[in-house]
Scaffold this motif. Structure first.
Motif, short mmCIF file in Angstrom:
data_model
loop_
_atom_site.label_atom_id
_atom_site.label_comp_id
_atom_site.label_asym_id
_atom_site.label_seq_id
_atom_site.Cartn_x
_atom_site.Cartn_y
_atom_site.Cartn_z
N THR A 1 10.07 1.55 -22.84
CA THR A 1 11.24 1.44 -21.25
C THR A 1 10.67 2.38 -20.33
N ALA A 2 9.55 3.58 -20.31
CA ALA A 2 8.95 4.03 -19.62
C ALA A 2 8.14 3.33 -19.08
N ARG A 3 7.17 2.42 -19.96
CA ARG A 3 6.13 1.77 -20.22
C ARG A 3 6.10 1.03 -18.62
N ARG A 4 7.78 0.06 -19.35
CA ARG A 4 7.98 -1.02 -18.65
C ARG A 4 8.10 -0.56 -16.98
N ALA A 5 8.38 0.75 -17.22
CA ALA A 5 9.35 1.16 -15.65
C ALA A 5 7.65 1.44 -14.33
N ARG A 6 6.57 2.12 -15.02
CA ARG A 6 6.24 2.35 -14.66
C ARG A 6 4.80 0.96 -14.66
N LEU A 7 4.64 -0.05 -15.00
CA LEU A 7 5.08 -0.74 -14.68
C LEU A 7 4.96 -1.79 -14.08
N LEU A 8 6.28 -1.46 -13.66
CA LEU A 8 7.18 -2.34 -12.46
C LEU A 8 7.45 -1.57 -10.93
N GLU A 9 6.51 -0.15 -10.93
CA GLU A 9 6.12 0.23 -10.33
C GLU A 9 4.34 0.11 -9.09
N ARG A 10 4.22 -0.27 -10.67
CA ARG A 10 2.43 -0.91 -10.08
C ARG A 10 2.51 -2.82 -9.67
N GLU A 11 3.69 -2.87 -9.87
CA GLU A 11 3.61 -5.03 -9.83
C GLU A 11 5.09 -4.89 -8.72
N TYR A 12 6.20 -4.16 -8.18
CA TYR A 12 6.41 -4.46 -7.22
C TYR A 12 5.26 -5.03 -5.86
N VAL A 13 4.79 -3.80 -5.27
CA VAL A 13 3.90 -4.13 -4.27
C VAL A 13 2.96 -5.92 -4.31
N LYS A 14 2.16 -5.97 -5.52
CA LYS A 14 1.93 -7.44 -5.69
C LYS A 14 2.93 -8.15 -5.59
N LYS A 15 3.94 -7.79 -6.08
CA LYS A 15 4.79 -9.49 -5.49
C LYS A 15 5.20 -9.35 -4.46
N ILE A 16 5.76 -8.68 -3.54
CA ILE A 16 5.79 -8.45 -2.30
C ILE A 16 5.39 -9.66 -1.47
N PHE A 17 3.99 -9.03 -1.68
CA PHE A 17 3.33 -8.78 -0.37
C PHE A 17 1.35 -10.34 -1.38
N GLN A 18 1.84 -11.26 -0.84
CA GLN A 18 0.77 -12.58 -1.65
C GLN A 18 -0.55 -12.21 -0.84
N VAL A 19 -0.83 -11.40 0.15
CA VAL A 19 -2.22 -11.80 0.92
C VAL A 19 -2.17 -10.08 0.20
N PRO A 20 -2.49 -8.93 -0.31
CA PRO A 20 -3.12 -7.74 0.17
C PRO A 20 -4.93 -7.67 0.69
N TYR A 21 -4.76 -6.21 2.10
CA TYR A 21 -6.04 -5.86 2.14
C TYR A 21 -6.05 -5.01 2.44
N THR A 22 -6.84 -3.68 1.54
CA THR A 22 -7.22 -2.91 1.66
C THR A 22 -8.03 -2.47 2.22
N LEU A 23 -8.08 -1.35 3.15
CA LEU A 23 -8.92 -1.08 4.26
C LEU A 23 -9.85 -0.47 3.16
N PRO A 24 -10.97 -0.10 3.63
CA PRO A 24 -12.36 -0.04 2.65
C PRO A 24 -12.73 1.16 3.43
N PRO A 25 -13.09 2.48 2.69
CA PRO A 25 -13.39 4.10 3.92
C PRO A 25 -14.63 3.68 3.66
N MET A 26 -13.83 4.80 5.56
CA MET A 26 -15.01 4.82 6.06
C MET A 26 -16.16 5.49 5.37
N VAL A 27 -17.46 5.31 4.99
CA VAL A 27 -18.61 6.35 4.90
C VAL A 27 -19.16 7.56 5.98
N ALA A 28 -19.87 8.31 6.20
CA ALA A 28 -20.79 8.57 6.99
C ALA A 28 -21.62 8.24 7.51
#
Length: 556
Positions: free
Chosen positions: A261-288
């Motif tokens: 059950t705890a594993r399923r809970a952790r999976l839900l935390e990770r998957e929740y955002v993926k299910k909401i946003f069909q198009v994810p874009y993660t800003l790349p870190p800015m380098v020096a």
């Protein structure tokens, strides 16, 4: 010059999105806007990034590339409505307000259609505001009862027969929003692109409420959401929500199934955002390596006077390389660094600019731990840095053994011309100046001074014994140690901070109560090792508290 007085024209950098975006944001914004305009409008875009990474700037670049004639683009700043019980209401009201604004810009024929669409959305807002709660308090002294059925009648009360009209508030709202969008389409608006910003400023539970409110639109064609957020904020909110349900779930499946059950809970935390946003874009870190481009963009957006721009390029720029942790830089942190420097020079123009920047660099590099040593003993600090720069690579570890060997980026800074001002002494005025320009709890700075005094006093005990000093003098040091411990206990307790620090102070108190005059030189050396270890633990705890007080909300 004004009346014979030199007036500075230096300006503070505002914490606002750049209107001259750098780091490829214009190109990225154009690509995302093209995708939004050429795809079926029924999805959500998630722009993910940490505090100060440029999410709002990128979202504005997306908006700038949308066709304003065919797109309605309202902005919903979630943090402004945290006190609202149902965030879907201000979200819809924001769309209604944008339609009212747009109507004034359209020709008479289209204007009427846009106003009709705004009126329909307004009816949905009123119905939801009235019907989402059966009872609400007014100023904490009275309650008003609502008739849920009446709110539906208000929404669909256009002559329909009672048995054919919608009976569900949500179904009625859905129908009315569909009609509103159909009316918008007739007026020439092909899609509504809702920008949701500042979720990072909200409590995690509020951020989750905003995302949940978006779900009402997911079955409505014509709506696209562009949301800027730190994914960890939402995952934290989901974690809290899941945690409330987890004990009941565990009791049903028994302990044998608890792990699953705890594993399923952790999976839900990770998957929740993926299910909401069909198009994810993660800003790349800015380098020096992108610092020059960023600094040029900041100067352009802030419209800095030429003298300040030249100072940033010729003087400040060299220090910015050294506040890049692991080669990565946060744009908002760069602005904070520049603002702290600018404010100090506006207030205390007699200070040496390079020394201000050198001390400030140590303070912004929390991971080095060297600024805390400066606070402990500014005079010894300058002498040790001078010795280190003169070629004694062991100077730091000899003076402060618990610091260990300096990290490569700290070594690079200390060997560079940027660190030269640290060797001249008189640094107390500079760290005092800095702490007027960045937020640090006053008691934290005072506690650092006491910790430094504690370490210096402790180190005199073996020295006095080696010199054969009188027992009375050694005992005087012991009493001073006890007094400093008592003062530190008062500071921590008065601030209501850190039970762990109080535990460490208890250990130090026991050590300093041992009669030092009765020690041998060998026992005093071993005693000093124990005291130094506890002082280092106290310093580590104090460093954590300083970081929390110095960092702005959301900082990472």
């Amino acid at each position: 010059m004004v009346n014979g007085v030199c007036v500075s024209r230096e300006r503070i950098l505002l914490d606002t999105p750049s209107d001259a975006p750098a780091l490829g944001f214009t190109r990225i914004g154009r690509a995302l806007a093209t995708m939004i305009e050429t795809s079926e409008p029924q999805f959500a875009v998630g722009i993910f990034g940490g505090w100060g990474s440029g999410k709002t700037t990128l979202m504005q670049a997306v908006e700038a590339n949308l066709d304003k004639n065919r797109t309605l683009a309202p902005w919903f700043n979630a943090w402004r409505y945290e006190r609202e019980p149902h965030l879907i209401v201000p979200l819809l009201d924001t769309i209604r307000g944008e339609l009212v604004r747009l109507a004034a810009e359209r020709d008479p024929a289209a204007r009427q259609l846009v106003r009709e669409a705004a009126a329909r959305v307004g009816r949905v807002v009123r119905a939801l505001a009235r019907g989402m709660s059966a009872e609400i308090g007014i100023l904490g002294v009275a309650t008003v009862q609502y008739d849920g059925g009446a709110t539906v009648d208000d929404l669909v009360g256009d002559g329909k027969l009672a048995d054919t009209a919608a009976q569900s508030l949500y179904y009625s709202c859905f129908e009315e929003l569909q009609k509103a969008f159909e009316t918008m389409t007739t007026s020439g608006i092909e899609r509504v692109v809702v920008f949701i910003d500042d979720l990072d400023r909200c409590l995690p539970s509020t951020a989750l409420d905003v995302i949940e409110s978006m779900k009402l639109f997911f079955d409505l064609p014509g709506f696209v959401f562009v949301v800027g957020l730190d994914q960890s904020v939402v995952e934290q909110a989901v974690q809290v929500k899941v945690a409330k349900a987890l004990p009941a779930a565990v009791s049903e499946v028994g302990q044998a199934g608890a792990i699953g059950t705890a594993r399923r809970a952790r999976l839900l935390e990770r998957e929740y955002v993926k299910k909401i946003f069909q198009v994810p874009y993660t800003l790349p870190p800015m380098v020096a390596e992108q610092l020059d481009e960023l600094l040029a963009s900041i100067c352009e957006s802030a419209r800095l006077p030429e003298e300040q721009r030249a100072d940033l390029q010729d003087r400040v720029r060299g220090y910015l390389d050294h506040i890049a942790v692991d080669g990565q830089v946060n744009p908002r942190e760069i602005k904070r660094f520049v603002n702290a420097y600018t404010l100090q020079m506006l207030v205390r123009r007699q200070l040496d600019r390079d020394t201000v920047l050198a001390v400030q660099t140590l303070a912004f590099r929390y991971d080095w731990g060297l600024y805390e040593i400066l606070l402990d003993d500014p005079d010894a600090f300058s002498a040790t840095i001078r010795d280190y720069r003169d070629g004694n690579s062991a100077a730091l570890s000899e003076m402060w053994p618990t610091l260990g060997g300096p990290a490569p980026d700290l070594t690079a800074f200390l060997r560079s011309p940027c660190a030269a001002p640290l060797t001249g002494g008189g640094l107390r005025a500079y760290h005092t100046s800095l702490e007027t320009a960045v937020h640090v709890e006053k008691w934290v700075t005072e506690a650092y001074g006491k910790v430094g005094l504690l370490r210096r006093l402790a180190r005199t005990v073996p020295q006095l014994l080696e010199q054969g000093s009188m027992a009375r003098r050694v005992e005087d040091v012991g009493r001073e140690l006890s007094d400093v411990v008592a003062e530190l206990r008062r500071l921590f307790a008065g601030a209501g901070e850190s039970d762990r620090a109080i535990v460490v102070l208890d250990r130090i108190s026991k050590l300093v109560r041992v009669p030092q005059s009765a020690m041998t030189v060998e026992k005093a050396a071993a005693w000093l090792v124990d005291v130094d270890k506890q002082i280092t633990s106290l310093q580590s705890e104090l460093r954590s508290l300083r970081q929390l007080s110095a960092r702005p909300p959301g900082a990472i």
